[in-house]
Design a protein around this motif. Structure first.
Motif, PDB file in Angstrom:
ATOM      1  N   THR A   1     -17.500 -19.143  10.524  1.00  0.00           N
ATOM      2  CA  THR A   1     -18.585 -20.274  11.437  1.00  0.00           C
ATOM      3  C   THR A   1     -18.776 -21.397  10.770  1.00  0.00           C
ATOM      4  OG1 THR A   1     -19.437 -18.128  12.090  1.00  0.00           O
ATOM      5  CG2 THR A   1     -20.702 -20.193  12.523  1.00  0.00           C
ATOM      6  N   THR A   2     -18.982 -21.523   9.319  1.00  0.00           N
ATOM      7  CA  THR A   2     -19.408 -22.787   8.964  1.00  0.00           C
ATOM      8  C   THR A   2     -18.357 -23.886   8.670  1.00  0.00           C
ATOM      9  OG1 THR A   2     -18.956 -21.878   6.606  1.00  0.00           O
ATOM     10  CG2 THR A   2     -21.134 -21.820   7.250  1.00  0.00           C
ATOM     11  N   LEU A   3     -17.155 -23.072   8.598  1.00  0.00           N
ATOM     12  CA  LEU A   3     -16.046 -24.259   8.532  1.00  0.00           C
ATOM     13  C   LEU A   3     -15.516 -24.623  10.113  1.00  0.00           C
ATOM     14  CD1 LEU A   3     -13.697 -25.680   6.869  1.00  0.00           C
ATOM     15  CD2 LEU A   3     -12.336 -23.553   7.071  1.00  0.00           C
ATOM     16  N   ALA A   4     -15.891 -23.680  10.684  1.00  0.00           N
ATOM     17  CA  ALA A   4     -15.608 -23.939  12.200  1.00  0.00           C
ATOM     18  C   ALA A   4     -16.517 -25.209  12.769  1.00  0.00           C
ATOM     19  CB  ALA A   4     -15.738 -22.763  13.288  1.00  0.00           C
ATOM     20  N   ILE A   5     -17.806 -24.835  12.603  1.00  0.00           N
ATOM     21  CA  ILE A   5     -18.714 -25.934  12.855  1.00  0.00           C
ATOM     22  C   ILE A   5     -18.544 -27.032  12.259  1.00  0.00           C
ATOM     23  CG2 ILE A   5     -21.188 -26.601  12.670  1.00  0.00           C
ATOM     24  CD1 ILE A   5     -21.783 -23.564  13.349  1.00  0.00           C
ATOM     25  N   ASN A   6     -18.336 -27.316  10.979  1.00  0.00           N
ATOM     26  CA  ASN A   6     -17.877 -28.309  10.256  1.00  0.00           C
ATOM     27  C   ASN A   6     -16.506 -29.158  10.968  1.00  0.00           C
ATOM     28  OD1 ASN A   6     -17.759 -30.032   7.424  1.00  0.00           O
ATOM     29  ND2 ASN A   6     -15.666 -29.280   7.623  1.00  0.00           N
ATOM     30  N   ASN A   7     -15.803 -28.546  11.222  1.00  0.00           N
ATOM     31  CA  ASN A   7     -14.554 -29.213  11.797  1.00  0.00           C
ATOM     32  C   ASN A   7     -15.069 -29.786  13.165  1.00  0.00           C
ATOM     33  OD1 ASN A   7     -13.272 -28.294   9.851  1.00  0.00           O
ATOM     34  ND2 ASN A   7     -11.292 -27.369  10.662  1.00  0.00           N
ATOM     35  N   LEU A   8     -15.755 -28.920  14.082  1.00  0.00           N
ATOM     36  CA  LEU A   8     -16.159 -29.375  15.213  1.00  0.00           C
ATOM     37  C   LEU A   8     -17.076 -30.838  15.110  1.00  0.00           C
ATOM     38  CD1 LEU A   8     -16.421 -28.881  18.289  1.00  0.00           C
ATOM     39  CD2 LEU A   8     -18.541 -27.656  17.761  1.00  0.00           C
ATOM     40  N   ILE A   9     -18.128 -30.771  14.180  1.00  0.00           N
ATOM     41  CA  ILE A   9     -18.801 -31.949  14.009  1.00  0.00           C
ATOM     42  C   ILE A   9     -17.979 -32.981  13.409  1.00  0.00           C
ATOM     43  CG2 ILE A   9     -20.808 -32.944  12.649  1.00  0.00           C
ATOM     44  CD1 ILE A   9     -22.094 -30.076  12.683  1.00  0.00           C
ATOM     45  N   CYS A  10     -16.920 -32.953  12.493  1.00  0.00           N
ATOM     46  CA  CYS A  10     -16.313 -34.004  11.724  1.00  0.00           C
ATOM     47  C   CYS A  10     -15.356 -34.376  12.743  1.00  0.00           C
ATOM     48  CB  CYS A  10     -15.634 -33.394  10.397  1.00  0.00           C
ATOM     49  SG  CYS A  10     -16.635 -33.145   9.183  1.00  0.00           S
ATOM     50  N   GLY A  11     -14.850 -33.698  13.684  1.00  0.00           N
ATOM     51  CA  GLY A  11     -13.869 -34.073  14.752  1.00  0.00           C
ATOM     52  C   GLY A  11     -14.479 -34.693  15.715  1.00  0.00           C
ATOM     53  N   VAL A  12     -15.677 -34.594  16.144  1.00  0.00           N
ATOM     54  CA  VAL A  12     -16.384 -35.201  17.157  1.00  0.00           C
ATOM     55  C   VAL A  12     -16.649 -36.680  16.556  1.00  0.00           C
ATOM     56  CG1 VAL A  12     -18.408 -35.460  18.763  1.00  0.00           C
ATOM     57  CG2 VAL A  12     -17.105 -33.416  18.560  1.00  0.00           C
ATOM     58  N   ALA A  13     -17.204 -36.662  15.416  1.00  0.00           N
ATOM     59  CA  ALA A  13     -17.705 -37.861  14.773  1.00  0.00           C
ATOM     60  C   ALA A  13     -16.588 -38.746  14.708  1.00  0.00           C
ATOM     61  CB  ALA A  13     -18.466 -37.681  13.335  1.00  0.00           C
ATOM     62  N   PHE A  14     -15.256 -38.051  13.957  1.00  0.00           N
ATOM     63  CA  PHE A  14     -14.278 -39.178  13.890  1.00  0.00           C
ATOM     64  C   PHE A  14     -13.675 -39.758  15.174  1.00  0.00           C
ATOM     65  CE2 PHE A  14      -9.592 -39.697  13.033  1.00  0.00           C
ATOM     66  CZ  PHE A  14      -9.589 -40.615  11.947  1.00  0.00           C
TER      67      PHE A  14
END
Length: 145
Positions: free
Chosen positions: A58-71
């Motif tokens: 979950t933590t890595l999935a949420i991290n990737n989701l947030i970073c991907g949207v921000a990028f």
């Protein structure tokens, strides 16, 4: 009594020249291809936990989701307003570098899932290259002025 009228700032010759150079820079097919690749990189990063199959972390999935949207949002803003946003490509570079190291930092001991590491490192490297290319467009434009 009315205030004296002055020319609008957006009509200033320097501002108009800056906008013209920015439009010239982003109008090239190469610049548009780099921006499109960068946006796709962000979209893939956001969806990668479900594409690759590490959404259980979950933590890595949420991290990737947030970073991907921000990028994707950072690099997606370059096209319509490049003259004001090209320096944000350095922030996009920071997000790309974070993407590379995040499996080890965020997931900790659970980071030894090879698909997540490979996915993050590959998309992080591509994102770094696109962010550097977008930053380079701004540097090249500034040299031509």
């Amino acid at each position: 009594m009315t205030a004296p009228t002055s020319p609008r700032i957006d009509q200033h010759p320097d501002i108009m020249a800056l906008r013209a150079h920015s439009e010239e820079t982003t109008a090239t097919p190469a610049a548009q291809a780099v921006e499109a690749l960068a946006v796709l990189c962000g979209v893939y990063l956001a969806a990668s936990p479900w594409i690759v199959g590490f959404n259980g972390f979950t933590t890595l999935a949420i991290n990737n989701l947030i970073c991907g949207v921000a990028f994707a949002c950072l690099v997606g803003g370059f096209g319509p307003a490049y003259e004001r946003t090209h320096s944000m490509s350095w922030a996009a570079l920071g997000l790309a570098l974070w993407t590379i190291v995040s499996p080890w930092v965020v997931a900790g001991s659970a980071a030894f899932i090879t698909p997540a590491i490979v996915s993050n490192v590959v998309v992080g490297i591509v994102a770094c290259l696109t962010a550097l290319a977008l930053a380079g467009l701004g540097v090249n434009r500034a040299r031509r002025l």
